[in-house]
Design a protein around this motif. Structure first.
Motif, short mmCIF file in Angstrom:
data_model
loop_
_atom_site.label_atom_id
_atom_site.label_comp_id
_atom_site.label_asym_id
_atom_site.label_seq_id
_atom_site.Cartn_x
_atom_site.Cartn_y
_atom_site.Cartn_z
N PRO A 1 4.97 11.21 4.95
CA PRO A 1 4.21 10.51 3.91
C PRO A 1 5.06 10.11 2.71
CG PRO A 1 3.97 12.86 3.59
CD PRO A 1 4.91 12.67 4.76
N ASP A 2 6.39 10.24 2.81
CA ASP A 2 7.24 10.00 1.65
C ASP A 2 7.08 8.58 1.08
OD1 ASP A 2 8.51 11.82 3.75
OD2 ASP A 2 9.55 12.44 1.92
N ASP A 3 7.05 7.59 2.00
CA ASP A 3 6.91 6.20 1.55
C ASP A 3 5.46 5.72 1.60
OD1 ASP A 3 9.74 5.87 1.20
OD2 ASP A 3 9.92 5.74 3.38
N VAL A 4 4.78 6.06 2.67
CA VAL A 4 3.38 5.65 2.86
C VAL A 4 2.61 6.80 3.49
CG1 VAL A 4 1.79 4.00 3.91
CG2 VAL A 4 4.08 3.25 3.20
N SER A 5 1.50 7.17 2.89
CA SER A 5 0.62 8.18 3.49
C SER A 5 -0.30 7.49 4.49
CB SER A 5 -0.21 8.88 2.42
OG SER A 5 0.61 9.67 1.58
N VAL A 6 -0.68 8.21 5.54
CA VAL A 6 -1.57 7.65 6.57
C VAL A 6 -2.71 8.63 6.82
CG1 VAL A 6 -1.75 6.74 8.91
CG2 VAL A 6 0.40 6.50 7.65
N GLU B 1 -3.39 15.84 15.57
CA GLU B 1 -2.48 16.98 15.54
C GLU B 1 -1.20 16.74 16.33
OE1 GLU B 1 -4.24 20.42 17.24
OE2 GLU B 1 -5.00 19.38 19.02
N ASN B 2 -1.20 15.76 17.24
CA ASN B 2 -0.03 15.54 18.07
C ASN B 2 0.91 14.45 17.54
OD1 ASN B 2 -0.36 17.42 20.32
ND2 ASN B 2 -2.23 16.28 20.75
N LEU B 3 0.48 13.71 16.54
CA LEU B 3 1.39 12.78 15.89
C LEU B 3 2.35 13.55 15.00
CD1 LEU B 3 -1.06 9.90 14.86
CD2 LEU B 3 0.88 9.70 16.42
N TYR B 4 3.52 12.96 14.75
CA TYR B 4 4.46 13.61 13.83
C TYR B 4 4.87 12.62 12.75
CZ TYR B 4 8.32 16.13 11.82
OH TYR B 4 9.13 16.77 10.92
N PRO B 5 4.69 13.01 11.47
CA PRO B 5 3.96 14.22 11.05
C PRO B 5 2.48 14.12 11.41
CG PRO B 5 4.43 12.81 9.18
CD PRO B 5 5.15 12.19 10.33
N SER B 6 1.81 15.27 11.46
CA SER B 6 0.41 15.29 11.87
C SER B 6 -0.42 14.40 10.94
CB SER B 6 -0.13 16.71 11.87
OG SER B 6 0.00 17.31 10.60
N LEU B 7 -1.47 13.82 11.50
CA LEU B 7 -2.30 12.86 10.80
C LEU B 7 -3.42 13.54 10.04
CD1 LEU B 7 -3.22 9.83 10.38
CD2 LEU B 7 -4.61 10.16 12.45
N THR B 8 -3.57 13.20 8.77
CA THR B 8 -4.75 13.62 8.02
C THR B 8 -5.95 12.85 8.53
OG1 THR B 8 -3.47 14.10 6.02
CG2 THR B 8 -5.83 13.70 5.74
N SER B 9 -6.98 13.56 9.00
CA SER B 9 -8.11 12.88 9.63
C SER B 9 -9.41 13.59 9.26
CB SER B 9 -7.93 12.87 11.16
OG SER B 9 -8.98 12.16 11.77
N PRO C 1 0.83 -1.22 0.00
CA PRO C 1 0.00 0.00 0.00
C PRO C 1 0.86 1.26 0.00
CG PRO C 1 -0.74 -1.53 1.69
CD PRO C 1 0.55 -2.06 1.17
N THR C 2 0.44 2.23 -0.79
CA THR C 2 1.12 3.54 -0.75
C THR C 2 0.40 4.48 0.21
OG1 THR C 2 -0.20 4.37 -2.60
CG2 THR C 2 1.90 3.29 -3.12
N ALA C 3 -0.79 4.07 0.65
CA ALA C 3 -1.54 4.83 1.65
C ALA C 3 -2.29 3.85 2.53
CB ALA C 3 -2.53 5.80 0.98
N ILE C 4 -2.38 4.17 3.83
CA ILE C 4 -3.10 3.31 4.78
C ILE C 4 -4.09 4.17 5.55
CG2 ILE C 4 -2.92 1.86 6.83
CD1 ILE C 4 -0.18 0.97 5.87
N ILE C 5 -5.34 3.71 5.58
CA ILE C 5 -6.37 4.39 6.35
C ILE C 5 -6.62 3.60 7.63
CG2 ILE C 5 -8.80 5.07 6.41
CD1 ILE C 5 -8.70 5.31 3.36
N SER C 6 -6.61 4.29 8.74
CA SER C 6 -6.98 3.68 10.01
C SER C 6 -8.44 3.99 10.28
CB SER C 6 -6.11 4.24 11.14
OG SER C 6 -6.59 3.82 12.40
N VAL C 7 -9.19 3.01 10.79
CA VAL C 7 -10.62 3.20 11.01
C VAL C 7 -10.90 4.29 12.04
CG1 VAL C 7 -10.93 1.48 12.85
CG2 VAL C 7 -12.79 1.93 11.22
N ASN C 8 -9.92 4.62 12.87
CA ASN C 8 -10.02 5.76 13.78
C ASN C 8 -8.63 6.28 14.11
OD1 ASN C 8 -9.01 4.21 16.11
ND2 ASN C 8 -11.02 3.25 16.13
#
Length: 210
Positions: A184-189, A199-207, A158-165
């Protein structure tokens, strides 16, 4: 900004808050306790509602207002806090960024709790003729780590992974870090709920803010 507790105090209400921590037995015990007391209103955010129909009906029949989050019962009102098209906003965003291999970490106490997110993903994958990449797990961060580990074994990866929450995104971040992969260079989350984790994860999480 007025908090929930301020609201109750300012308007003369008393509040009883009980957290069941996804525990079936504790949830049933709390419901039985509620039916033995008299409340003007009850707000229910249940995990295992299917195990306690008798207790729920007794609670509703006792007269006070009953509001559920998500699933409802006859005589109770319901607040819907998520729509399937909300998930499509996130999926469209990732697709527009060029992602064609999108994984999903599906970790909840019961699959029905996030069914609309799962259905949105499945419909999107089918509509765009993508490869379905779903790994199921429990609702804890270590289980999310293991689910992400399994996703990283897919070919292509996967080049991107979505977490259910957002909470389980912590496990996604940890797994990627342990594999030496950059976000997100290798995998976007991406995740759902737009909680303080985002907002507190690094890099910040797209949510997605629901």
């Amino acid at each position: 900004k007025e908090t929930c507790i301020d609201f109750w105090e300012n308007y003369g209400y008393g509040m009883v808050l009980t957290h069941t921590s996804l525990n079936r037995e504790r949830e049933l015990e709390v419901l039985r306790g509620l039916t033995e007391r008299r409340y003007d209103g009850v707000i229910l955010a249940q995990t295992h509602s299917e195990q306690s129909p008798i207790e729920l009906r007794e609670l509703i029949q006792h007269g006070g207002a009953v509001v559920t989050l998500g699933r409802t019962w006859e005589g109770a009102d319901r607040v819907l806090y998520f729509r399937e098209d909300t998930a499509h906003v996130l999926l469209d965003h990732l697709y527009d960024l060029g992602h064609r291999h999108i994984g999903l970490v599906m970790g909840v106490a019961r699959r029905e709790l996030a069914l609309e997110r799962l259905l949105a993903y499945e419909n999107f994958v089918e509509e765009h003729q993508l490869i379905s990449m779903i790994e199921y797990c429990g609702p804890t961060v270590p289980e999310s780590v293991e689910a992400t580990n399994r996703l990283l074994q897919y070919h292509p990866r996967p080049t991107a992974i979505i977490s259910v929450n957002d909470h389980l995104a912590l496990g996604v971040y940890r797994s990627l870090g342990l594999h030496g992969l950059r976000i997100p260079d290798d995998v976007s989350v991406a995740g759902f709920d737009n909680t303080h984790f985002a907002e507190n994860l690094y890099p910040s999480l797209t949510s997605v803010d629901v």
